[in-house]
Design a protein around this motif. Structure first.
Motif, PDB file in Angstrom:
ATOM      1  N   GLU A 109      -3.034  -0.153  -5.770  1.00  0.00           N
ATOM      2  CA  GLU A 109      -3.076   0.678  -6.970  1.00  0.00           C
ATOM      3  C   GLU A 109      -4.184   1.730  -6.886  1.00  0.00           C
ATOM      4  O   GLU A 109      -3.978   2.884  -7.233  1.00  0.00           O
ATOM      5  CB  GLU A 109      -3.295  -0.216  -8.187  1.00  0.00           C
ATOM      6  N   THR A 120       0.161   4.504  -2.920  1.00  0.00           N
ATOM      7  CA  THR A 120       1.248   3.835  -2.209  1.00  0.00           C
ATOM      8  C   THR A 120       1.249   4.131  -0.717  1.00  0.00           C
ATOM      9  O   THR A 120       1.618   3.273   0.082  1.00  0.00           O
ATOM     10  CB  THR A 120       2.608   4.224  -2.806  1.00  0.00           C
ATOM     11  N   MET A 139      -5.836  -5.123  -6.528  1.00  0.00           N
ATOM     12  CA  MET A 139      -5.789  -3.735  -6.987  1.00  0.00           C
ATOM     13  C   MET A 139      -5.876  -2.715  -5.855  1.00  0.00           C
ATOM     14  O   MET A 139      -5.804  -1.518  -6.101  1.00  0.00           O
ATOM     15  CB  MET A 139      -6.875  -3.491  -8.030  1.00  0.00           C
TER      16      MET A 139
END
Length: 96
Positions: free
Chosen positions: A37, A41, A34
């Motif tokens: 996320e 980005t 994760m």
């Protein structure tokens, strides 16, 4: 109709992780997955290596500017990752 020994898939996986003592490694893998996320980005694309050892998250970032900015908000990142994981998986972050 459910039988007395029936359990949901979630319950079965949770029980299996507990029996085989894999819960910690499973949570660590989730945190590594994760990272892009949670961080976005821009940081995810500049992260070249990420791994966990002894509740320390090691992150190698290409940009020294981003690395210095992340050092200033290190405790917030730790909190955010642990919240998403659901338990205290990370105690410290080391930027390489």
């Amino acid at each position: 109709m459910r039988k007395p020994n029936d359990m949901t898939m979630k319950e079965a996986i949770t029980k299996m992780l507990a029996v085989y003592r894999l819960r910690g490694k499973y949570d660590e893998t989730g945190v590594v997955a994760m990272w892009p996320e949670v961080m976005g980005t821009a940081i995810g694309n500049r992260t070249t290596q990420i791994y966990i050892a002894h509740q320390k998250l090691f992150v190698r970032i290409e940009s020294s500017v981003i690395k210095n900015e992340l050092l200033m908000v290190k405790t917030g990142i730790i909190q955010k990752l642990n919240e998403r994981a659901g338990s205290e998986v990370i105690k410290e972050i080391i930027f390489l």
